[in-house]
Design a protein around this motif. Structure first.
Motif, PDB file in Angstrom:
ATOM      1  N   THR A 141       0.832  -1.213   0.000  1.00 45.70           N
ATOM      2  CA  THR A 141       0.000   0.000   0.000  1.00 45.70           C
ATOM      3  C   THR A 141       0.859   1.252   0.000  1.00 45.70           C
ATOM      4  O   THR A 141       0.578   2.219  -0.727  1.00 45.70           O
ATOM      5  N   ARG A 232     -10.911   3.617   2.260  1.00 45.58           N
ATOM      6  CA  ARG A 232     -11.383   3.979   0.909  1.00 45.58           C
ATOM      7  C   ARG A 232     -10.276   3.903  -0.149  1.00 45.58           C
ATOM      8  O   ARG A 232      -9.962   4.861  -0.834  1.00 45.58           O
ATOM      9  N   HIS A 233      -9.705   2.738  -0.293  1.00 45.50           N
ATOM     10  CA  HIS A 233      -8.609   2.556  -1.250  1.00 45.50           C
ATOM     11  C   HIS A 233      -9.055   2.794  -2.696  1.00 45.50           C
ATOM     12  O   HIS A 233      -8.316   3.381  -3.488  1.00 45.50           O
ATOM     13  N   ALA A 234     -10.240   2.316  -3.057  1.00 46.87           N
ATOM     14  CA  ALA A 234     -10.706   2.483  -4.434  1.00 46.87           C
ATOM     15  C   ALA A 234     -10.837   3.963  -4.786  1.00 46.87           C
ATOM     16  O   ALA A 234     -10.414   4.409  -5.867  1.00 46.87           O
ATOM     17  N   GLU A 235     -11.415   4.751  -3.872  1.00 46.57           N
ATOM     18  CA  GLU A 235     -11.550   6.188  -4.121  1.00 46.57           C
ATOM     19  C   GLU A 235     -10.197   6.871  -4.180  1.00 46.57           C
ATOM     20  O   GLU A 235      -9.989   7.805  -4.973  1.00 46.57           O
ATOM     21  N   THR A 236      -9.246   6.394  -3.347  1.00 47.77           N
ATOM     22  CA  THR A 236      -7.901   6.972  -3.362  1.00 47.77           C
ATOM     23  C   THR A 236      -7.241   6.778  -4.718  1.00 47.77           C
ATOM     24  O   THR A 236      -6.661   7.709  -5.300  1.00 47.77           O
ATOM     25  N   VAL A 237      -7.329   5.554  -5.248  1.00 46.72           N
ATOM     26  CA  VAL A 237      -6.766   5.275  -6.570  1.00 46.72           C
ATOM     27  C   VAL A 237      -7.441   6.131  -7.632  1.00 46.72           C
ATOM     28  O   VAL A 237      -6.780   6.710  -8.506  1.00 46.72           O
ATOM     29  N   GLY A 238      -8.760   6.249  -7.556  1.00 48.64           N
ATOM     30  CA  GLY A 238      -9.496   6.998  -8.558  1.00 48.64           C
ATOM     31  C   GLY A 238      -9.148   8.475  -8.574  1.00 48.64           C
ATOM     32  O   GLY A 238      -8.873   9.051  -9.645  1.00 48.64           O
TER      33      GLY A 238
END
Length: 277
Positions: A141, A232-238
């Motif tokens: 991460t 909120r990993h998905a939102e971070t990547v986005g």
């Protein structure tokens, strides 16, 4: 390809010079050394409602600030300085010189930023208990958050350096950057701020960089202090990915316009203004 290769070599030379020069290295590190000392004095205090060290909780925030200041503001300062001393004008006269220059600057500033992060992370791990450094997911991460954070912020540094009118304007730019850090939950939970402030902070990459750093280094139990009680990993990547794409689309256009305005007369005028100041 020749220009890119020359840029990579130039970036490596600049990085090696800065990292092996005691004065250059100290100039990059001294604010973070002071921050580490301050965090060390807080090691006996705990995050309210938990037994987790307040000093350890601040470590991810400091690492995020290093990326913002060294990567973003460091690159913008370098571009502004070298536009005024004629470096950019000389690069403009070389075939594909600007491409090689930009590649070199991105490589050197990225290298310096990563070096500063590592040099601060190692003593932090040794000094503070509680950081989740014993699990493989921590480092996976940490690497992708750091990489995406650099991709999102370094092009913005190039844009800021390109549109700045001179060294004085860089000082003005640092004011909104500090304000953005203040509302982005870097040093304290963003959930303590009004909702409209939280909404503004989530538009910009600084909040997501800090959130990603916290998700990597802090225990999962501390996610309850975040929005939605989640990392909120998905939102971070986005969001970081979107800012990276936007930056790499805008930066070349702005830099090309900046180099068209660079002439011997403008360099001389900038030098006169700097000397008089």
């Amino acid at each position: 390809m020749n220009a890119v290769g020359a840029g990579l070599e130039r970036g490596w030379i600049e990085f090696r010079h800065r990292i092996t020069s005691p004065w250059e290295l100290w100039g990059e590190l001294w604010p973070w050394v002071i921050a580490l000392v301050v965090m060390y004095t807080l090691r006996g205090k705990t995050v309210p409602g938990t037994d987790f060290s307040l000093g350890a909780q601040a470590v991810p925030g400091i690492l995020g600030v290093i990326v913002v200041y060294t990567g973003l503001l460091g690159l913008s300062l370098a571009l502004t300085t070298e536009r005024e001393d004629g470096t950019l004008l000389r690069m403009k006269a070389v075939p594909n010189g600007m491409l090689g220059y930009v590649v070199g600057k991105v490589v050197s500033r990225t290298g310096v930023t990563i070096a500063c992060v590592i040099l601060m992370l190692v003593p932090s791990v040794l000094v503070f208990d509680g950081l989740a450094v014993g699990r493989a997911s921590t480092w996976v991460t940490f690497v992708w958050v750091l990489a995406l954070g650099l991709l999102a912020l370094v092009p913005l540094g190039a844009v800021i350096g390109a549109v700045s009118s001179g060294m004085q304007s860089i000082g003005l730019v640092s004011v909104p950057v500090m304000a953005l850090l203040a509302i982005s939950g870097i040093f304290y939970p963003i959930t303590a701020l009004p909702e409209w402030v939280q909404t503004i902070a989530q538009i910009f990459p600084v909040y997501w960089l800090g959130l990603g750093m916290r998700s990597a280094l802090l225990p999962d139990a501390l996610a309850t202090a975040e929005i939605g009680d989640s990392w909120r990993h998905a939102e971070t990547v986005g969001v970081l990915g979107a800012w990276a794409v936007l930056g790499f689309l805008i930066a070349p256009v702005v830099l090309r316009r900046m180099t068209r305005r660079a002439t011997g007369t403008t360099v001389k005028q900038a030098k006169v203004a700097t000397d008089s100041a």
